[in-house]
Design a protein around this motif. Structure first.
Motif, PDB file in Angstrom:
ATOM      1  N   GLN A  10      -1.442   3.740   1.644  1.00 28.30           N
ATOM      2  CA  GLN A  10      -2.063   3.300   2.890  1.00 28.30           C
ATOM      3  C   GLN A  10      -3.319   2.477   2.623  1.00 28.30           C
ATOM      4  O   GLN A  10      -3.635   1.534   3.367  1.00 28.30           O
ATOM      5  CB  GLN A  10      -2.400   4.511   3.776  1.00 28.30           C
ATOM      6  N   TYR A  11      -4.024   2.811   1.552  1.00 29.78           N
ATOM      7  CA  TYR A  11      -5.203   2.025   1.158  1.00 29.78           C
ATOM      8  C   TYR A  11      -4.785   0.600   0.810  1.00 29.78           C
ATOM      9  O   TYR A  11      -5.423  -0.368   1.252  1.00 29.78           O
ATOM     10  CB  TYR A  11      -5.889   2.685  -0.035  1.00 29.78           C
ATOM     11  N   LYS A  14      -3.804  -1.207   4.051  1.00 30.98           N
ATOM     12  CA  LYS A  14      -4.972  -1.499   4.888  1.00 30.98           C
ATOM     13  C   LYS A  14      -5.786  -2.652   4.318  1.00 30.98           C
ATOM     14  O   LYS A  14      -6.253  -3.533   5.058  1.00 30.98           O
ATOM     15  CB  LYS A  14      -5.843  -0.246   5.015  1.00 30.98           C
ATOM     16  N   GLN A  15      -5.943  -2.679   2.999  1.00 25.15           N
ATOM     17  CA  GLN A  15      -6.715  -3.749   2.382  1.00 25.15           C
ATOM     18  C   GLN A  15      -6.009  -5.098   2.509  1.00 25.15           C
ATOM     19  O   GLN A  15      -6.662  -6.136   2.654  1.00 25.15           O
ATOM     20  CB  GLN A  15      -6.991  -3.424   0.904  1.00 25.15           C
ATOM     21  N   GLU A  17      -4.212  -5.880   5.096  1.00 22.12           N
ATOM     22  CA  GLU A  17      -4.466  -6.258   6.490  1.00 22.12           C
ATOM     23  C   GLU A  17      -5.858  -6.851   6.659  1.00 22.12           C
ATOM     24  O   GLU A  17      -6.043  -7.844   7.371  1.00 22.12           O
ATOM     25  CB  GLU A  17      -4.288  -5.035   7.395  1.00 22.12           C
ATOM     26  N   ASP A 256       2.758   1.926   9.213  1.00 23.66           N
ATOM     27  CA  ASP A 256       2.705   2.380  10.601  1.00 23.66           C
ATOM     28  C   ASP A 256       3.863   1.815  11.418  1.00 23.66           C
ATOM     29  O   ASP A 256       4.463   0.794  11.083  1.00 23.66           O
ATOM     30  CB  ASP A 256       1.385   1.950  11.248  1.00 23.66           C
TER      31      ASP A 256
END
Length: 332
Positions: A10-11, A14-15, A17, A256
């Motif tokens: 997820q890290y 997210k990065q 994004e 997600d």
């Protein structure tokens, strides 16, 4: 190791994004400048009589100048994406492998082979960004030539040039159009439901009230799609390469679920296609699943790299089945 794998994946997602949002904002500014520079160039370089274009020689001569503007502005931005953006994501992949830990130490860091792969991927994707520059140099030059050949008014050419670059987000003399365009540009990547609704309503208003078609074949659309896919495909390729070297042959799908998530991705995340507890797949199972199903947005390529297709925001992570108990839970 209870949540390390999911947290690390997820890290990474997210990065990516964050990076995409940052580079997309830069792209918006770059294309706005290109739009202004090229329309200004055309205004100064193309003779008119009674507002109508008249000289084919000038229309032909402008092409090298259009090319120079795109290379100066757009290719400089592209270089930043593949150099800085890819390097930062490579470090994040390396950091994720170190956190997971349960692989040979020599593969927890970027190896010589990884560095060669990273360099090759930089060259590959920069070439794709350059292809967009070449394509739209030709398209913009054709707009100039065709409108001059037909003797159309310069205002018609200007609108076509602006929309070829920015589509529906092209600038206008109308202050209300510009207000709507600026709002959409500023908030296009905002994930808030209320802001998304306002963006959609602004687009509808542009189309209905001002007759602005969604000019699909524009530079903004192509460059934005390649930005998204290049960052995510780079991450997936490097992650796949390191996992293969480390002997990891099982994978899990992370990301997600949002309203636009494709059924293919939604079903994998929700466990519809699960063969075993914990949502673990073998690489061969993923390939078979990919080959037997079809959906809008699917693109050619290795499913471990292209994942759900164009603009997909999910990622695979590679695991060892020994890391899980008989309930599919990750063992600490």
């Amino acid at each position: 190791m209870a949540d390390i794998l999911e947290t690390s994946t997820q890290y990474r997602i997210k990065q990516i994004e964050f990076a995409e949002a940052e580079y997309y904002e830069q792209l918006t500014k770059v294309l706005d400048k290109i739009e202004d520079d090229i329309t200004s160039l055309a205004n100064k370089s193309l003779p008119t009589t009674d507002g109508k274009l008249i000289e084919l020689r000038a229309a032909i001569a402008i092409r090298p100048q259009i090319k120079a503007i795109l290379e100066r502005e757009y290719l400089a931005w592209s270089d930043t994406v593949v150099r800085t953006g890819f390097n930062k994501q490579a470090k994040r992949v390396e950091r994720a492998f170190k956190k997971i830990g349960r692989i040979p130490k020599e593969f927890q860091e970027l190896t010589k082979g990884d560095l060669i792969l990273i360099q090759n991927l930089k060259q590959q994707y920069f070439t794709q960004f350059k292809d967009i520059s070449n394509t739209f140099t030709r398209k913009l030059s054709e707009k100039v030539y065709q409108n001059t050949l037909l003797g159309t008014e310069f205002t018609v050419l200007e609108k076509e040039l602006r929309q070829t670059i920015n589509g529906i987000y092209a600038s206008s003399d109308d202050p209300e159009i510009n207000r709507l365009v600026n709002y959409i540009k500023k908030n296009k990547k905002n994930k808030s439901k209320s802001v998304k609704l306002k963006v959609e309503n602004s687009v509808i208003k542009l189309q209905s009230k001002f007759g602005r078609d969604r000019v699909g074949d524009n530079m903004k659309r192509h460059a934005g799609t390649l930005l998204n896919d290049s960052l995510r495909d780079f991450d997936a390729t490097l992650n796949f390469n390191k996992s293969k070297d480390a002997g990891l042959t099982y994978i899990k799908y992370y990301g997600d679920i949002i309203p636009t998530t494709r059924d293919h991705c939604r079903n994998i995340v929700n466990g519809v296609y699960d063969r075993r507890k914990g949502g673990l797949f073998t690489i061969d199972e993923v390939r078979k699943l990919w080959n037997r199903t079809s959906w809008s947005g699917k693109k050619s390529g290795n499913p471990l790299i292209v994942r759900g297709g164009y603009n997909c925001r999910h990622q695979w992570s590679y695991v060892n089945p020994d890391w899980y108990d008989n309930k599919g839970e990750l063992i600490i």
